[in-house]
Design an enzyme around this catalytic site. Structure first.
Site, PDB file in Angstrom:
ATOM      1  N   THR A   1       0.832  -1.209   0.000  1.00  0.00           N
ATOM      2  CA  THR A   1       0.000   0.000   0.000  1.00  0.00           C
ATOM      3  C   THR A   1       0.867   1.260   0.000  1.00  0.00           C
ATOM      4  OG1 THR A   1      -0.098   0.063   2.417  1.00  0.00           O
ATOM      5  CG2 THR A   1      -1.858  -1.140   1.289  1.00  0.00           C
ATOM      6  N   GLY A   2       2.173   1.082   0.128  1.00  0.00           N
ATOM      7  CA  GLY A   2       3.072   2.243   0.186  1.00  0.00           C
ATOM      8  C   GLY A   2       3.473   2.712  -1.201  1.00  0.00           C
ATOM      9  N   ASN A   3       4.200   3.816  -1.233  1.00  0.00           N
ATOM     10  CA  ASN A   3       4.604   4.426  -2.517  1.00  0.00           C
ATOM     11  C   ASN A   3       5.463   3.478  -3.347  1.00  0.00           C
ATOM     12  OD1 ASN A   3       3.457   7.105  -2.368  1.00  0.00           O
ATOM     13  ND2 ASN A   3       4.840   7.427  -0.645  1.00  0.00           N
TER      14      ASN A   3
ATOM     15  N   ARG B   1      22.344   5.702 -10.374  1.00  0.00           N
ATOM     16  CA  ARG B   1      22.365   7.175 -10.363  1.00  0.00           C
ATOM     17  C   ARG B   1      23.702   7.689 -10.891  1.00  0.00           C
ATOM     18  NH1 ARG B   1      19.246   7.327  -4.495  1.00  0.00           N
ATOM     19  NH2 ARG B   1      17.155   7.595  -5.358  1.00  0.00           N
TER      20      ARG B   1
ATOM     21  N   HIS C   1      24.423   1.961   1.634  1.00  0.00           N
ATOM     22  CA  HIS C   1      23.444   2.771   0.900  1.00  0.00           C
ATOM     23  C   HIS C   1      23.204   3.988   1.792  1.00  0.00           C
ATOM     24  CE1 HIS C   1      20.100   4.164  -1.412  1.00  0.00           C
ATOM     25  NE2 HIS C   1      19.208   3.881  -0.488  1.00  0.00           N
TER      26      HIS C   1
ATOM     27  N   ASN D   1      14.574   0.804   4.504  1.00  0.00           N
ATOM     28  CA  ASN D   1      15.816   1.440   4.977  1.00  0.00           C
ATOM     29  C   ASN D   1      15.961   1.442   6.493  1.00  0.00           C
ATOM     30  OD1 ASN D   1      17.411   2.362   2.786  1.00  0.00           O
ATOM     31  ND2 ASN D   1      15.863   3.916   2.303  1.00  0.00           N
TER      32      ASN D   1
ATOM     33  N   GLY E   1       6.082   0.141  -2.781  1.00  0.00           N
ATOM     34  CA  GLY E   1       5.448  -1.169  -2.974  1.00  0.00           C
ATOM     35  C   GLY E   1       4.438  -1.139  -4.110  1.00  0.00           C
TER      36      GLY E   1
ATOM     37  N   ASN F   1      12.251   0.392  12.060  1.00  0.00           N
ATOM     38  CA  ASN F   1      12.050  -0.561  10.965  1.00  0.00           C
ATOM     39  C   ASN F   1      12.588  -1.952  11.310  1.00  0.00           C
ATOM     40  OD1 ASN F   1      10.599   1.137   9.362  1.00  0.00           O
ATOM     41  ND2 ASN F   1      12.337   1.835   8.138  1.00  0.00           N
TER      42      ASN F   1
ATOM     43  N   ARG G   1      12.102   7.921   5.417  1.00  0.00           N
ATOM     44  CA  ARG G   1      12.598   9.095   6.139  1.00  0.00           C
ATOM     45  C   ARG G   1      11.866  10.352   5.671  1.00  0.00           C
ATOM     46  NH1 ARG G   1      18.521  10.772   3.758  1.00  0.00           N
ATOM     47  NH2 ARG G   1      18.268   9.875   1.675  1.00  0.00           N
TER      48      ARG G   1
HETATM   49  N1  LIG Z   1      16.695   0.839  -0.445  1.00  0.00           N
HETATM   50  C1  LIG Z   1      16.261   1.795  -1.257  1.00  0.00           C
HETATM   51  O1  LIG Z   1      16.948   2.157  -2.221  1.00  0.00           O
HETATM   52  C2  LIG Z   1      14.927   2.400  -0.997  1.00  0.00           C
HETATM   53  C3  LIG Z   1      14.290   3.192  -1.970  1.00  0.00           C
HETATM   54  C4  LIG Z   1      13.063   3.756  -1.671  1.00  0.00           C
HETATM   55  C5  LIG Z   1      12.458   3.520  -0.436  1.00  0.00           C
HETATM   56  N2  LIG Z   1      13.107   2.760   0.477  1.00  0.00           N
HETATM   57  C6  LIG Z   1      12.518   2.458   1.770  1.00  0.00           C
HETATM   58  O2  LIG Z   1      11.354   1.672   1.582  1.00  0.00           O
HETATM   59  C7  LIG Z   1      10.456   1.875   2.679  1.00  0.00           C
HETATM   60  C8  LIG Z   1       9.066   2.243   2.129  1.00  0.00           C
HETATM   61  O3  LIG Z   1       9.117   3.504   1.478  1.00  0.00           O
HETATM   62  P1  LIG Z   1       7.760   4.168   0.915  1.00  0.00           P
HETATM   63  O4  LIG Z   1       8.144   5.463   0.330  1.00  0.00           O
HETATM   64  O5  LIG Z   1       7.011   3.181   0.113  1.00  0.00           O
HETATM   65  O6  LIG Z   1       6.972   4.431   2.284  1.00  0.00           O
HETATM   66  P2  LIG Z   1       5.367   4.480   2.508  1.00  0.00           P
HETATM   67  O7  LIG Z   1       5.143   5.146   3.813  1.00  0.00           O
HETATM   68  O8  LIG Z   1       4.705   5.028   1.293  1.00  0.00           O
HETATM   69  O9  LIG Z   1       4.972   2.947   2.620  1.00  0.00           O
HETATM   70  C9  LIG Z   1       5.355   2.191   3.731  1.00  0.00           C
HETATM   71  C10 LIG Z   1       4.649   0.871   3.710  1.00  0.00           C
HETATM   72  O10 LIG Z   1       5.062   0.148   4.869  1.00  0.00           O
HETATM   73  C11 LIG Z   1       3.894  -0.253   5.598  1.00  0.00           C
HETATM   74  N3  LIG Z   1       4.183  -0.240   7.036  1.00  0.00           N
HETATM   75  C12 LIG Z   1       4.486   0.823   7.801  1.00  0.00           C
HETATM   76  N4  LIG Z   1       4.627   0.444   9.093  1.00  0.00           N
HETATM   77  C13 LIG Z   1       4.393  -0.891   9.122  1.00  0.00           C
HETATM   78  C14 LIG Z   1       4.348  -1.871  10.158  1.00  0.00           C
HETATM   79  N5  LIG Z   1       4.570  -1.530  11.445  1.00  0.00           N
HETATM   80  N6  LIG Z   1       4.093  -3.156   9.819  1.00  0.00           N
HETATM   81  C15 LIG Z   1       3.861  -3.500   8.522  1.00  0.00           C
HETATM   82  N7  LIG Z   1       3.854  -2.609   7.510  1.00  0.00           N
HETATM   83  C16 LIG Z   1       4.121  -1.337   7.807  1.00  0.00           C
HETATM   84  C17 LIG Z   1       2.821   0.755   5.239  1.00  0.00           C
HETATM   85  O11 LIG Z   1       1.533   0.212   5.465  1.00  0.00           O
HETATM   86  C18 LIG Z   1       3.123   0.987   3.767  1.00  0.00           C
HETATM   87  O12 LIG Z   1       2.556  -0.038   2.978  1.00  0.00           O
HETATM   88  C19 LIG Z   1      11.097   2.969   3.536  1.00  0.00           C
HETATM   89  O13 LIG Z   1      11.817   2.394   4.594  1.00  0.00           O
HETATM   90  C20 LIG Z   1      12.042   3.669   2.557  1.00  0.00           C
HETATM   91  O14 LIG Z   1      13.093   4.339   3.201  1.00  0.00           O
HETATM   92  C21 LIG Z   1      14.306   2.189   0.213  1.00  0.00           C
HETATM   93  O1  LIG Z   2      16.709   8.251   0.208  1.00  0.00           O
HETATM   94  C1  LIG Z   2      15.816   7.577   0.714  1.00  0.00           C
HETATM   95  O2  LIG Z   2      15.476   7.658   1.902  1.00  0.00           O
HETATM   96  C2  LIG Z   2      15.071   6.582  -0.163  1.00  0.00           C
HETATM   97  C3  LIG Z   2      16.006   5.652  -0.870  1.00  0.00           C
HETATM   98  O3  LIG Z   2      16.945   5.100  -0.019  1.00  0.00           O
HETATM   99  C4  LIG Z   2      16.667   6.294  -2.061  1.00  0.00           C
HETATM  100  O4  LIG Z   2      17.896   6.376  -2.099  1.00  0.00           O
HETATM  101  O5  LIG Z   2      15.936   6.667  -2.982  1.00  0.00           O
END
Ligand SMILES: NC(=O)c1ccc[n+]([C@@H]2O[C@H](COP(=O)([O-])OP(=O)(O)OC[C@H]3O[C@@H](n4cnc5c(N)ncnc54)[C@H](O)[C@@H]3O)[C@@H](O)[C@H]2O)c1
Ligand SMILES: O=C(O)C[C@H](O)C(=O)O
Length: 317
Positions: A10-12, A154, A178, A123, A14, A98, A85
């Site tokens: 449901t997140g951005n 990037r 990262h 993250n 995902g 997390n 974040r």
């Molecule tokens: N590694 C990378 O390169 C990278 C890139 C983008 C985002 N991310 C990470 O991915 C994660 C999600 O980012 P987003 O922008 O989709 O965030 P978001 O807030 O849009 O979505 C978060 C999702 O996690 C779920 N969630 C939150 N708390 C929860 C819990 N306690 N139990 C189960 N599910 C839970 C929410 O319901 C939602 O579906 C973040 O930690 C973000 O930093 C990592």
């Molecule tokens: O920077 C962030 O917090 C999200 C992700 O890790 C990214 O690099 O796009």
């Protein structure tokens, strides 16, 4: 049947990953998992995605659930669940919050989906990979994180623009965290198959500025539009395609290393790894001069954040 499950659907990230992963021809079944209370949203996502499947002729069986148990029989489980974040925060500020989510998730997956490959996006991704490895009890080849793959993409894009060549002509890698301590491997960077350091124009390359732009890229995107979505979503699909297609590509992901990189190890961190249907296998390599120092520093930092989080998790359980 080839099943991919997305946690945090449901997140951005995902939700967009559901779209990019559905384009992979090997995927026959996709499960979107969200938290209880989000059933309507998940049902809406499925209907919306189904419309896009019809428009582009994709044939993937789509379902949703609020129970992790339904992830059983998955070939790949992508975890994007967790908090992102906010502007001004470091990824490591999210570590404990997390880690609690990932530890519980990994325990369940280890028990119910012992053959799945668990792919961490949440993250700080290097620390989450270590938490998932410990709490799932799965072999290290089955657990990996997005690591510095996105950072490498990037940098690739910046180099391609600077030299005015197609991105496919550029090969480069960033290893390590990262995060702020990431390390560019100029020794492994080529343009059109030629080492970048052998090009006369290399001396004019604004290397420091480029790396700074990569380091701050996520932060800048979050400041401007709230979240990074398209880059991570496409990067996730590349990795899932590499696994399911048994492609043996070498991509830079967060993986457990014993001592493969210049004799340094016992940590989960971004390293080049060969990736196929069996999982993720770090490629042993030696580094050059300043790269060794940079990577050692990055490993030290990630070990310290990981140890702190593991200790706090144990206390909290
Ligand atoms: N590694 C990378 O390169 C990278 C890139 C983008 C985002 N991310 C990470 O991915 C994660 C999600 O980012 P987003 O922008 O989709 O965030 P978001 O807030 O849009 O979505 C978060 C999702 O996690 C779920 N969630 C939150 N708390 C929860 C819990 N306690 N139990 C189960 N599910 C839970 C929410 O319901 C939602 O579906 C973040 O930690 C973000 O930093 C990592
Ligand atoms: O920077 C962030 O917090 C999200 C992700 O890790 C990214 O690099 O796009």
């Amino acid at each position: 049947m080839t099943k991919v499950t997305i946690l945090g659907a449901t997140g951005n990230v995902g939700a967009f990953a559901a779209h990019t992963v559905s384009e992979i021809p090997y995927v026959s079944d996709m499960l979107l998992v969200g938290r209880p209370g989000r059933e309507d949203f998940l049902a809406g996502c499925c209907r919306d995605l189904s419309d896009s499947f019809a428009a582009r002729g994709t044939d993937v069986r789509l379902s949703y659930s609020t129970s992790l148990l339904d992830a059983k029989d998955s070939d790949v489980i992508i975890c994007t669940a967790g908090v992102p974040r906010r502007p001004g925060q470091d990824r490591n500020d999210l570590a404990f919050e997390n880690a609690k989510i990932i530890a519980g998730t990994a325990e369940t997956i280890g028990r119910t989906s012992p053959d799945a490959i668990l792919f961490l996006v949440t993250n700080p991704v290097d620390v989450m990979t270590a938490v998932a490895l410990k709490y799932s009890g799965l072999p290290s080849r089955q657990i990996f994180g997005l690591g510095t793959h996105l950072d490498s993409m990037r940098l690739k894009s910046l180099i391609a623009r600077y030299f005015r060549v197609h991105v496919s002509e550029v090969h480069t890698r960033i290893i390590g965290e990262h995060g702020d301590s990431m390390v560019p491997l100029w020794s492994a960077t080529t343009i059109g198959g030629i080492r970048i350091t052998n090009l006369p124009t290399f001396s004019g390359l604004p290397a420091q500025e480029m790396i700074e732009a990569v380091r701050t890229s996520g932060e800048a995107i979050i400041r401007d539009k709230g979240s990074t979505v398209y880059g991570p979503g496409e990067a996730i699909a590349t990795l899932v395609r590499t696994i399911l297609g048994d492609e043996n590509r070498i991509l830079t992901v967060s993986s457990y290393i014993k001592s493969e990189i210049h004799g340094i190890g016992d940590v989960c961190i971004g390293v080049p790894a060969r990736i196929n249907r069996d999982g993720v296998f770090p490629v042993p390599l030696s580094l050059e001069g300043s790269e060794v120092a940079g990577f050692s520093e990055s490993v030290k930092k990630i070990r310290s954040v990981t140890a702190d989080v593991m200790e706090r998790l144990e206390e909290a359980r």
